[in-house]
Every structure is written in structure tokens, then in C-alpha cells.
Design an enzyme around this catalytic site. Structure first.
Site, PDB file in Angstrom:
ATOM      1  N   ASP B  89       0.898  -1.248  -0.022  1.00  0.00           N
ATOM      2  CA  ASP B  89       0.028   0.153  -0.261  1.00  0.00           C
ATOM      3  C   ASP B  89       0.759   1.256  -0.025  1.00  0.00           C
ATOM      4  O   ASP B  89       2.114   1.327   0.071  1.00  0.00           O
ATOM      5  CB  ASP B  89      -0.928  -0.095   1.084  1.00  0.00           C
ATOM      6  CG  ASP B  89      -0.200   0.111   2.387  1.00  0.00           C
ATOM      7  OD1 ASP B  89       1.200   0.094   2.829  1.00  0.00           O
ATOM      8  OD2 ASP B  89      -0.875   0.070   3.582  1.00  0.00           O
ATOM      9  N   SER B  90       0.380   2.418  -0.061  1.00  0.00           N
ATOM     10  CA  SER B  90       0.970   3.718  -0.071  1.00  0.00           C
ATOM     11  C   SER B  90       1.517   4.360   0.979  1.00  0.00           C
ATOM     12  O   SER B  90       2.467   5.075   1.147  1.00  0.00           O
ATOM     13  CB  SER B  90       0.228   4.616  -0.729  1.00  0.00           C
ATOM     14  OG  SER B  90      -0.719   5.101   0.160  1.00  0.00           O
ATOM     15  N   GLY B  91       0.901   3.754   2.047  1.00  0.00           N
ATOM     16  CA  GLY B  91       1.431   4.297   3.606  1.00  0.00           C
ATOM     17  C   GLY B  91       0.533   5.454   4.056  1.00  0.00           C
ATOM     18  O   GLY B  91       0.401   5.880   5.078  1.00  0.00           O
ATOM     19  N   GLY B  92      -0.535   5.924   2.881  1.00  0.00           N
ATOM     20  CA  GLY B  92      -1.307   6.961   3.283  1.00  0.00           C
ATOM     21  C   GLY B  92      -2.496   6.486   4.319  1.00  0.00           C
ATOM     22  O   GLY B  92      -2.656   7.445   5.314  1.00  0.00           O
ATOM     23  N   ASP B 143      -2.780   8.205  -1.866  1.00  0.00           N
ATOM     24  CA  ASP B 143      -4.101   9.157  -2.087  1.00  0.00           C
ATOM     25  C   ASP B 143      -4.709   9.576  -0.663  1.00  0.00           C
ATOM     26  O   ASP B 143      -4.146   9.246   0.314  1.00  0.00           O
ATOM     27  CB  ASP B 143      -5.359   7.996  -2.652  1.00  0.00           C
ATOM     28  CG  ASP B 143      -5.746   7.103  -1.703  1.00  0.00           C
ATOM     29  OD1 ASP B 143      -4.515   6.637  -0.943  1.00  0.00           O
ATOM     30  OD2 ASP B 143      -6.611   6.357  -1.687  1.00  0.00           O
ATOM     31  N   GLN B 199     -11.304   7.519  -5.608  1.00  0.00           N
ATOM     32  CA  GLN B 199     -12.093   8.048  -4.367  1.00  0.00           C
ATOM     33  C   GLN B 199     -13.341   8.807  -4.798  1.00  0.00           C
ATOM     34  O   GLN B 199     -13.745   8.628  -5.911  1.00  0.00           O
ATOM     35  CB  GLN B 199     -11.006   8.919  -3.664  1.00  0.00           C
ATOM     36  CG  GLN B 199      -9.735   8.435  -3.055  1.00  0.00           C
ATOM     37  CD  GLN B 199     -10.254   7.433  -1.844  1.00  0.00           C
ATOM     38  OE1 GLN B 199     -11.399   7.556  -1.248  1.00  0.00           O
ATOM     39  NE2 GLN B 199      -9.245   6.671  -0.971  1.00  0.00           N
ATOM     40  N   GLY B 226     -11.833   4.316   0.096  1.00  0.00           N
ATOM     41  CA  GLY B 226     -12.852   5.131   0.786  1.00  0.00           C
ATOM     42  C   GLY B 226     -14.038   4.425   1.025  1.00  0.00           C
ATOM     43  O   GLY B 226     -15.052   5.015   1.217  1.00  0.00           O
ATOM     44  N   ASP B 276      -8.131  -7.340   0.369  1.00  0.00           N
ATOM     45  CA  ASP B 276      -7.134  -7.449   1.503  1.00  0.00           C
ATOM     46  C   ASP B 276      -8.002  -7.363   2.653  1.00  0.00           C
ATOM     47  O   ASP B 276      -8.903  -6.321   2.691  1.00  0.00           O
ATOM     48  CB  ASP B 276      -5.879  -6.762   1.346  1.00  0.00           C
ATOM     49  CG  ASP B 276      -6.334  -5.249   1.754  1.00  0.00           C
ATOM     50  OD1 ASP B 276      -6.043  -4.834   3.002  1.00  0.00           O
ATOM     51  OD2 ASP B 276      -6.888  -4.645   1.006  1.00  0.00           O
ATOM     52  N   CYS B 314     -13.012 -29.071   7.557  1.00  0.00           N
ATOM     53  CA  CYS B 314     -11.812 -28.224   7.441  1.00  0.00           C
ATOM     54  C   CYS B 314     -10.487 -29.013   7.439  1.00  0.00           C
ATOM     55  O   CYS B 314     -10.382 -29.873   8.206  1.00  0.00           O
ATOM     56  CB  CYS B 314     -11.816 -27.006   8.406  1.00  0.00           C
ATOM     57  SG  CYS B 314     -10.162 -26.012   8.133  1.00  0.00           S
ATOM     58  N   CYS B 316      -7.527 -27.728   7.560  1.00  0.00           N
ATOM     59  CA  CYS B 316      -6.116 -26.806   7.973  1.00  0.00           C
ATOM     60  C   CYS B 316      -5.625 -27.757   9.310  1.00  0.00           C
ATOM     61  O   CYS B 316      -5.933 -28.573   9.748  1.00  0.00           O
ATOM     62  CB  CYS B 316      -6.693 -25.624   8.337  1.00  0.00           C
ATOM     63  SG  CYS B 316      -7.586 -25.399  10.334  1.00  0.00           S
ATOM     64  N   CYS B 319      -7.547 -27.945  12.566  1.00  0.00           N
ATOM     65  CA  CYS B 319      -8.594 -28.730  12.643  1.00  0.00           C
ATOM     66  C   CYS B 319      -8.302 -30.107  12.466  1.00  0.00           C
ATOM     67  O   CYS B 319      -8.989 -31.072  13.027  1.00  0.00           O
ATOM     68  CB  CYS B 319      -9.518 -28.269  11.529  1.00  0.00           C
ATOM     69  SG  CYS B 319     -10.337 -26.785  11.857  1.00  0.00           S
ATOM     70  N   HIS B 345      -6.201 -21.408  10.658  1.00  0.00           N
ATOM     71  CA  HIS B 345      -7.492 -21.948  10.551  1.00  0.00           C
ATOM     72  C   HIS B 345      -8.137 -20.558   9.650  1.00  0.00           C
ATOM     73  O   HIS B 345      -8.719 -20.832   8.661  1.00  0.00           O
ATOM     74  CB  HIS B 345      -8.390 -22.088  11.591  1.00  0.00           C
ATOM     75  CG  HIS B 345      -9.726 -22.425  11.309  1.00  0.00           C
ATOM     76  ND1 HIS B 345     -10.442 -23.456  10.578  1.00  0.00           N
ATOM     77  CD2 HIS B 345     -10.826 -21.422  11.249  1.00  0.00           C
ATOM     78  CE1 HIS B 345     -11.510 -23.445  10.300  1.00  0.00           C
ATOM     79  NE2 HIS B 345     -11.724 -22.103  10.942  1.00  0.00           N
TER      80      HIS B 345
END
Lengths: 384, 384
Positions: B89-92, B143, B199, B226, B276, B314, B316, B319, B345
């Protein structure tokens, strides 16, 4: 339980310990699984790094989650997903560590639970009952941990109380075993071994009296307790050499709560087969890493830009994939992955050391190995 | 970067994203690796549970360990031992989250480092410079995150500032790429993609203006920013449906910071390809576990004695090997292994969901799948 010595070199020995949940080659190091987990690592990772037996803390598991929860899983193995051997301590050491908050009588130890304040009583029989529920491969008797320093008289009284408790443990265990073996769970092949613990402080005569008392009761193995409690290195060496040499040669010998890599090499030389210690796991979480060339404190600023692996000769997951700089960073930002990678490395270091010690005994090169080990460890991480 | 849509079902699409460090099938979920580690899990485990691309936080990595340390490793991939694709990401977002501690001007954002108080300035160019050092496969423009609620005028001004910053990012990136590709590192096949961020708050007209501005600059992919900032579900749906439908069909579409399993299914239906969110990892550490039949809060006392696995369907590691009772216990005693098993999990749950969504689109059964998904999730963990 079956114990077979394969090779000796001086007092050092290489042996196989056959337990209900598998075979263990000795000398062996047992990582600590306080609350039913070796902190930060999984059972699969323990196996990968060479761990074959772990230690569970009866005191902690008694308070949380409680033996009935573990019994509902059929024991500690299934509860924590570890199918290999487990040794449980008696809970005594943790109770005695409560200091002013506990009171010792002939009956046992009364104390207030540090979790919720409940008034609890740990007796030899209660310790056995809990360890039976945990269903460990090796069960330890409840002993009175003699404080350090203590007068000869105090040490003798404490040691004799431990002997009387050891007898009560053995009796409960034998009675319970008859009942137990007759019951349904005998089909599971359960055959927990019971170990006695030699006390007697820094006094050879009292160590001898303790050992004589224990062997006349008869146990599957013998531990040395009451060392690494604050005594001088010289006293520790003196009592270790004296006691280890007198433990029955046909039974496993366990030095409780030891120690640094150097301590372990020294104790193997004295004839010890089994070890447990929080050092590799606790130090890992604090960023203290063991290597062949001495110890590394990874928080040190000198590692900030160090793109080399922690130890190029190490085959652990941390050394194979990450730089010192990354481990330094994880430690600085308190990432869980840092605690984990450090723990994997330290346990790998300890288990690799134990494997080398076993080989050195089998090849009758123990003295040479120990000398080379000490020499290389002196090359401190400071020069790295 | 190459993006190929294989199948569509309604607005939903299944595609392949070819990046410098590998291929990614979409719709895809990217776990968050804030400090160069997805909290509590290893790169090997991420691969095992189906993760193919992760997100790194520029803001956090800028402050610790600093881009120069990561550049010394040749980028974030080698630093953190993850050889697959990474988006940064941009850090914004993190800077704006500092609230009163930051000041936005045309130039960029001034703020005091929460780590050591240093006065710092994040500009579009600085964000690009840091992301260049991290060498992510996908880089996001800086942004201005429009606060919520905001007036239409504020929203428009904020969106237009974002557009001017997007142009500065693109220019820096193009200039740098010429220089970069001419340099030695071009041999590494680096071809970072640059994504713009739409945005415009809750106003369709402003979303359209933002998108028109971004597409006239030209980016490799387009994100929707946003959203999930506190607006009503209805507003979120309205803006998502409006904006997603207008994003270029031949470029990847990324909905930032979303979301719950239900949010993701809804957004895939609207044509989104990339997601994400901290939910699976953060909730895991707090004992909040996602399952097909609803969510489970593992600290709840009802799980103390529950020897069943968390979710029998599941596959994993958690589990397959441990009981709800054990996970409950680990959470109560704050064991690191608990955070880890829970994270494994939840990520496995999210990645399995994404795989099923991809299949459903490929087989043109998306609507049926989404309906069955919602139905089963409503069977809350309360009934378990």
C-alpha cells in the site's frame, strides 16, 4: 518401560529408553511444554527438529485447563496433539516457588492458586492422581525442594520428608496401577514409569541417604533434584559428580532443570541421560540465540543490517530462510514469528547437540568432542 | 504485468494476474504482512494454506526496519522469505489514521513518527521511493483518504487532491522506471505494476470524476478506496455496485480493506478481483474463528470441554490435529501457538472460500454458490 545401555565412554552413556509412546535415544533433551504446548512451536515442528520427548508441567495443567479436561481427551498426548513420549513433573517445584504463599506440612503443600485464589492442597497422592489423568509416559514423585542455602539439619529434614512422600507416591501408584490395569484403559498399553528424585542439598552424606531410601522403595528411574538452585559452580560439580556416579547404572538418570549447553555436556560426562530446561525456549523469546560459536543477542544493533543467516552451519528453518537482520527486526517489533523462529533455532541447536553427544559416546570420542565443543563455543558471537 | 479474464458469470470474473514473482488466480485474498510478516504464520504455512500474494504495509516498514535495510536484502521478498507476489500500500491510510498528529498539504502529509517522534513527510514521490526499495509486484499510488462523514465539497476537494497526487506518482514512477530498467537490477526482471485508487466518497458523480481522471493518467489496475470507513451497508453497496461496474474490464479491480466473508462474496458478485483485510489474522489472535457454519468465539466457556475439532469439514492443520477444547485453553492461557493455530485456520477458511468462488465463476454457478454460502453461514456457531 525398558532401558538399554548401548555404549559407554568414561561415565558417559548412550542408551535407548522404550516408553509407552515410543523409543527415545539418550542422552536426551526434553523441551518444556508448560501449558500443554512448547511455547511458540507446533508438535510437527518439534518432531522436525529432533525432539522425541517433552516435559509437561503438572502444576500449570492442574490449574488450567484442569486434569478433567485433559482426561476427557484420554490424556495429555491427544489434548496437545503430541503422539510421542511425555514426562510430567510433580507440580512440587512450581508450588514451592510460590514462596510465602505456600505452607508445607507432612500431609503436603497448601497454597492459594495464582490464577483465581482458590485454596489448594498438593499431596503426593494428588500429584499422582493428576499425573495419572495426564497419562504421561514418565511420572515424577512429589518431593520437597530444599531451599538454598539451607543448614545440614534443614536439608536432612527436607530430604527425609521427600523420602516419606516418595513412598506414599509409590504406594498410590502401585494401588492405582492394579486398578488401572484391570480397567478398560489397560488395553491402550499404558505403562507409565515412575521416577524417584534424589535430594540432600550440598551434603554428600545426605545425597547418599536419599538415594539409599529411594532405591529401597524401588523406582523405574532416578532424578537429581535440588541442583541449579543458586549454589556455586564448584558445589554443583561436586554434588553432580558424587551423585551421578552412585545412581543405579541399569536405570535412566535425569538431571532436572539443567541447563546451558556447557552444563549438559558436563553432566553427560558425569553419566546423566536426561535433561529438561526452559533455556532454549525462554531465551529464544527474549532474542537470546545459541550457536556453535557462542550465543547471539539478536536485539543488538549490530545485527540491524546483517544480511547473513544466523548460523550458516545450521539447518533449521530460521537459518535456512532468514537473515540476522530480519530476526533482529522481528524481535524489535515483537512479531510472534520472531519468537517462533528463534525457538525453532534454539531447539534445533539443543537437539543437534544431543545427537552429537550420543554419537560421540557411541564412537568413544566423547572427551575429544567435549573439548572441541567448548573451544568452538568460546568463539563468541561478538566476533561474528 | 499481464491480466487475463478466463470466465465471467454476471459481473463476477475469474482471471489470471501474471506478476514479476508469479501468477495469481483471481478473485484473490491477500493476507496482511504489516511488518514484513503475516502475524503468527510463516511463509511456508502461507503457501500451504493457499495464499499466493500478500500485502506489505509501506508505512510500518518505512519506520521499522526502514527501506534501506530491506533494500540491502534486494527487496521485501528476500527480507521476509516470501518468494511469491507482494502488493504494497502507499502508507497513506496509516498516516491519515494518526488523526490530529498529521497535517495534509498539497505537497503531502506531515506527521510525527509514532515510534520515535521524528518529524516525517510522506509525499507521493516519497511513497514511490519507499515502495521501489520494497520492490513489490504491485505498488499503490498515495491518495488522500476522505474522512467519513464528509460534505460533497470536502469529498470533491479530497478526491481532486488524490488525482493530482496520482499523477505525481505516475510521473515519478515512469521516470524512475526508465532509470531503473537501464540499471543493473533490470536483469532481475522487475516489472512492478502501479495501481490507481478511485475516491469520491458516497457521491456517484465524484466517483466517476475520479475514475475518469485516473484512466486518463493510465494505471495497470484500479482500486476502490474510501469504502468500509463507517458508512451504512446500503451506501457501501450503492457505491460499490456503481463504481465496480465502471472500472475498466481489462484491468484488475481491487477493493481495499474488505472484508468479512459475506462482504467478499458480495463484492466478487459486483466484479471485484482482489481483496485484503486484517479480519482473518486479527480476529484469529482474539479467538474469533470463521467457519462455514458461522463464526466461533473460542474463548466462550461452552468450548472448555468440547473435544470435537473446530470444523470437521476443514483440512487446516488446526482442525486436523486439535480440539475446540485445546484451542479454548490456548486462548485462555495466551499461548503463542493459539494465535498461530487460529490464524492458520482463518486464513485457510478465507483461501478455501476464494478457491470456491473462482470455481463457481468458472462453472457459471456463482449465484447458486453465493446463495448456498449465505445459507450455511447463517447456521451460527451458537448451534454447534
Amino acid at each position: 518401560m525398558k532401558f538399554t545401555v548401548h555404549a559407554t565412554d568414561g561415565a558417559a552413556r548412550a542408551a535407548t529408553l522404550e516408553l509407552a509412546h515410543g523409543k527415545v535415544e539418550t542422552p536426551v533433551f526434553m523441551p518444556i511444554g508448560t501449558y500443554g504446548a512448547v511455547k511458540a512451536v507446533s508438535p510437527a515442528e518439534l518432531l522436525e527438529n529432533g525432539t522425541r520427548i517433552i516435559l509437561g508441567n503438572t502444576f500449570h495443567l492442574w490449574l488450567r485447563p484442569g486434569p478433567e479436561v485433559i482426561a476427557a481427551h484420554g490424556g495429555l498426548h491427544r489434548f496437545m496433539g503430541w503422539s510421542g513420549p511425555i514426562l510430567t513433573d510433580s507440580g512440587g517445584y512450581q508450588v514451592f516457588s510460590l514462596g510465602e504463599l505456600r505452607k508445607i506440612t507432612e500431609e503436603g503443600v497448601r497454597f492459594a492458586s495464582p490464577v483465581n485464589g482458590d485454596r489448594l492442597l498438593l499431596t503426593p497422592e494428588e500429584s499422582m492422581r493428576i499425573q495419572r489423568a495426564l497419562n504421561a509416559d514418565i511420572v515424577m514423585v512429589l518431593d520437597d525442594c530444599t531451599p538454598y542455602p539451607a543448614s545440614e539439619r534443614e536439608t536432612g529434614e527436607s530430604m527425609r520428608l521427600s523420602l516419606r512422600w516418595a513412598l506414599r507416591c509409590k504406594r498410590w501408584w502401585e494401588d492405582s496401577r492394579r486398578e488401572f490395569d484391570a480397567g478398560a484403559r489397560a488395553a491402550e498399553g499404558n505403562a507409565n514409569a515412575l521416577f524417584g528424585i534424589v535430594q540432600g542439598g550440598m551434603v554428600e552424606r545426605l545425597r547418599d541417604e536419599s538415594l539409599a531410601g529411594l532405591t529401597s522403595i524401588g523406582f523405574d528411574g532416578y532424578a537429581i533434584g535440588g541442583l541449579s538452585v543458586g549454589e556455586s559452580k564448584r558445589d554443583k560439580r561436586r554434588i553432580l559428580a558424587h551423585t551421578a556416579a552412585r545412581l543405579p547404572a541399569d536405570k535412566p538418570r535425569y538431571l532436572m532443570g539443567v541447563g546451558t549447553p556447557e552444563d549438559i555436556v558436563e553432566a553427560v560426562a558425569a553419566g546423566i541421560d536426561m535433561f529438561d530446561c526452559v533455556l532454549p525456549t525462554r531465551n529464544a523469546r527474549n532474542g537470546w540465540l545459541f550457536t556453535r560459536r557462542g550465543d547471539i543477542k539478536i536485539r543488538n544493533a549490530r545485527y540491524r543490517d546483517d544480511t547473513r543467516s544466523l548460523d550458516e552451519s545450521c539447518g533449521c528453518y530460521a537459518c535456512a530462510h532468514f537473515s540476522r537482520s530480519y530476526l533482529h527486526h522481528l524481535q524489535k517489533v515483537n512479531e510472534i514469528l520472531g519468537a517462533r523462529l528463534n525457538t525453532l533455532h534454539n531447539l534445533h541447536y539443543y537437539q543437534t547437540l544431543m545427537g552429537e553427544l550420543r554419537n560421540a559416546v557411541a564412537e568413544r570420542k566423547f572427551a575429544d568432542y567435549a573439548e572441541a565443543f567448548r573451544e568452538e563455543r568460546r568463539k563468541s558471537g561478538k566476533n561474528e
